[in-house]
Design a protein around this motif. Sequence first.
Motif, PDB file in Angstrom:
ATOM      1  N   ASP A   1      15.877  -6.808  -7.691  1.00  0.00           N
ATOM      2  CA  ASP A   1      15.519  -5.883  -8.763  1.00  0.00           C
ATOM      3  C   ASP A   1      15.307  -4.469  -8.213  1.00  0.00           C
ATOM      4  O   ASP A   1      14.488  -4.253  -7.325  1.00  0.00           O
ATOM      5  CB  ASP A   1      14.245  -6.372  -9.460  1.00  0.00           C
ATOM      6  N   ASN A   2      16.071  -3.514  -8.731  1.00  0.00           N
ATOM      7  CA  ASN A   2      15.913  -2.103  -8.371  1.00  0.00           C
ATOM      8  C   ASN A   2      16.138  -1.823  -6.879  1.00  0.00           C
ATOM      9  O   ASN A   2      15.411  -1.020  -6.274  1.00  0.00           O
ATOM     10  CB  ASN A   2      14.522  -1.592  -8.773  1.00  0.00           C
TER      11      ASN A   2
ATOM     12  N   ASP B   1      19.508  -0.280 -16.121  1.00  0.00           N
ATOM     13  CA  ASP B   1      18.287  -0.044 -15.351  1.00  0.00           C
ATOM     14  C   ASP B   1      17.084  -0.757 -15.950  1.00  0.00           C
ATOM     15  O   ASP B   1      15.985  -0.703 -15.398  1.00  0.00           O
ATOM     16  CB  ASP B   1      18.015   1.449 -15.170  1.00  0.00           C
TER      17      ASP B   1
ATOM     18  N   LEU C   1      22.567   5.055 -11.033  1.00  0.00           N
ATOM     19  CA  LEU C   1      21.631   3.932 -11.071  1.00  0.00           C
ATOM     20  C   LEU C   1      21.293   3.421  -9.673  1.00  0.00           C
ATOM     21  O   LEU C   1      20.932   2.258  -9.498  1.00  0.00           O
ATOM     22  CB  LEU C   1      22.209   2.791 -11.914  1.00  0.00           C
TER      23      LEU C   1
ATOM     24  N   GLY D   1      19.450   2.159  -6.800  1.00  0.00           N
ATOM     25  CA  GLY D   1      18.121   1.577  -6.680  1.00  0.00           C
ATOM     26  C   GLY D   1      17.424   1.321  -7.994  1.00  0.00           C
ATOM     27  O   GLY D   1      16.197   1.229  -8.032  1.00  0.00           O
ATOM     28  N   LYS D   2      18.200   1.176  -9.079  1.00  0.00           N
ATOM     29  CA  LYS D   2      17.580   1.021 -10.399  1.00  0.00           C
ATOM     30  C   LYS D   2      18.117  -0.170 -11.204  1.00  0.00           C
ATOM     31  O   LYS D   2      17.650  -0.402 -12.317  1.00  0.00           O
ATOM     32  CB  LYS D   2      17.790   2.291 -11.220  1.00  0.00           C
TER      33      LYS D   2
ATOM     34  N   SER E   1      18.614  -3.595 -12.921  1.00  0.00           N
ATOM     35  CA  SER E   1      17.741  -4.743 -13.198  1.00  0.00           C
ATOM     36  C   SER E   1      18.431  -5.858 -13.973  1.00  0.00           C
ATOM     37  O   SER E   1      17.885  -6.948 -14.107  1.00  0.00           O
ATOM     38  CB  SER E   1      16.507  -4.289 -13.984  1.00  0.00           C
TER      39      SER E   1
END
Length: 236
Positions: free
Chosen positions: A71-72, A89, A115, A117-118, A120
Amino acid sequence: MKITTVRSTVIAVLLTVFGAFAVYRALPAEADSWQGCASGQFCLYKEAGGGGAPRATGPADDTQAYQAAWDNVAVSVWNNTPYWACIYDGTSYGGALQALKPGFRDALSKGSVDLTGKVSSHKLAKSKAGCWTGFERCPDGKLCLFEEPSGRGAWTVSTADDPAYGTAWDNRVRSVWNRTSLHVCFYRAPNHTSTWTVDGRDYKAYVVLRGKSTTIPAPYAPTFSSHKLVAGTSGC
């Protein structure tokens, strides 16, 4: 003397060229970075350029909420499928999104929305337009309420009257798919009461006919607090 000098210069140049070539050959080839993503898989990577072990999934494995390990965190992606890859995200196909064409292999910063590191949640769609809707999650025979327009975001399922949504869904519904055999009347207050005033006229209920999916317009959304199912709209 001059011949020796020229010969030494030539040898020095050759050594320089060979040295540069040797350094270049020592660098990892680009293909070595994008590993572990077989044909038909959608792969996310925690490192740039497809580095590290990927999160690889197939067309039947759409994910509405990643586990903590993924996640992220993704920074690059390879859509090695014949479908459009829709990445979000938010969980449940919510929030900002990127629509990645078949074969896309690059940094997440290269899409229409960065996006990095974002990410989900994701799904695969037959067309780019499919990334902007999530209505398909609603089972046959159910009434589905969604937190975002076009069936995206968090959602819940109902098959009966609900006199009070409570804190979980009060004033959150922005889109609906009514897959029941009845019409649905939505109300602004609990216990199927209250009204909306629009252009000087009062409206007791907002109706979604059986079989219809819709994004609720203002001022009705997001103000629903209860609903009931009826055989005819006069029952609202």
